[in-house]
Design a protein around this motif. Structure first.
Motif, PDB file in Angstrom:
ATOM      1  N   TRP A  34      32.167  36.191  33.226  1.00 43.32           N
ATOM      2  CA  TRP A  34      32.369  37.334  32.345  1.00 43.32           C
ATOM      3  C   TRP A  34      32.677  38.649  33.069  1.00 43.32           C
ATOM      4  O   TRP A  34      33.554  39.387  32.624  1.00 43.32           O
ATOM      5  N   VAL A  35      31.976  38.957  34.118  1.00 39.89           N
ATOM      6  CA  VAL A  35      32.143  40.278  34.735  1.00 39.89           C
ATOM      7  C   VAL A  35      33.462  40.387  35.489  1.00 39.89           C
ATOM      8  O   VAL A  35      34.245  41.315  35.252  1.00 39.89           O
ATOM      9  N   PHE A  36      33.740  39.462  36.407  1.00 33.24           N
ATOM     10  CA  PHE A  36      34.962  39.549  37.191  1.00 33.24           C
ATOM     11  C   PHE A  36      36.222  39.454  36.333  1.00 33.24           C
ATOM     12  O   PHE A  36      37.160  40.234  36.547  1.00 33.24           O
ATOM     13  N   PRO A  37      36.300  38.544  35.351  1.00 26.91           N
ATOM     14  CA  PRO A  37      37.496  38.553  34.490  1.00 26.91           C
ATOM     15  C   PRO A  37      37.643  39.839  33.672  1.00 26.91           C
ATOM     16  O   PRO A  37      38.760  40.261  33.376  1.00 26.91           O
ATOM     17  N   ALA A  38      36.546  40.456  33.318  1.00 23.58           N
ATOM     18  CA  ALA A  38      36.619  41.685  32.525  1.00 23.58           C
ATOM     19  C   ALA A  38      37.156  42.858  33.346  1.00 23.58           C
ATOM     20  O   ALA A  38      37.864  43.720  32.815  1.00 23.58           O
ATOM     21  N   TYR A  42      41.752  45.968  35.949  1.00 22.14           N
ATOM     22  CA  TYR A  42      41.621  47.323  36.467  1.00 22.14           C
ATOM     23  C   TYR A  42      41.636  47.397  37.992  1.00 22.14           C
ATOM     24  O   TYR A  42      41.584  48.489  38.545  1.00 22.14           O
ATOM     25  N   MET A  43      41.719  46.260  38.663  1.00 25.27           N
ATOM     26  CA  MET A  43      41.716  46.240  40.120  1.00 25.27           C
ATOM     27  C   MET A  43      43.120  46.537  40.647  1.00 25.27           C
ATOM     28  O   MET A  43      44.104  45.999  40.141  1.00 25.27           O
TER      29      MET A  43
END
Length: 58
Positions: A34-38, A42-43
Motif C-alpha cells: 500500500w505505501v510504496f505504490p501510493a 510522486y517519486m
C-alpha cells in the motif's frame, strides 16, 4: 524506542523474537502493498529520460 517495544512484548525471549519478526514481516508487507505504490507516482526517478532525448527502443 525499539528496546522499549521489545521489553513490553509478552512472553519469554524466544516468543518476543518471534513476535518481533512477525511484526517486521507485517510492516514490510504493508509497505510493499500500500505505501510504496501510493507514493510511486510522486517519486522523481519514475520518469524515463530516454524517450525525452529521442532514443527509441529496438
Amino acid at each position: 524506542m525499539y528496546a522499549w517495544m521489545f521489553r513490553h512484548l509478552p512472553g519469554p525471549l524466544w516468543l518476543r523474537i518471534v513476535i518481533t519478526l512477525l511484526l517486521l514481516a507485517a510492516l514490510i508487507v504493508v509497505l510493499f502493498q500500500w505505501v510504496f505504490p501510493a507514493i510511486a507516482p510522486y517519486m522523481p526517478f519514475n520518469s524515463g529520460t530516454l524517450d525525452a532525448l529521442g532514443a527509441s527502443a529496438p
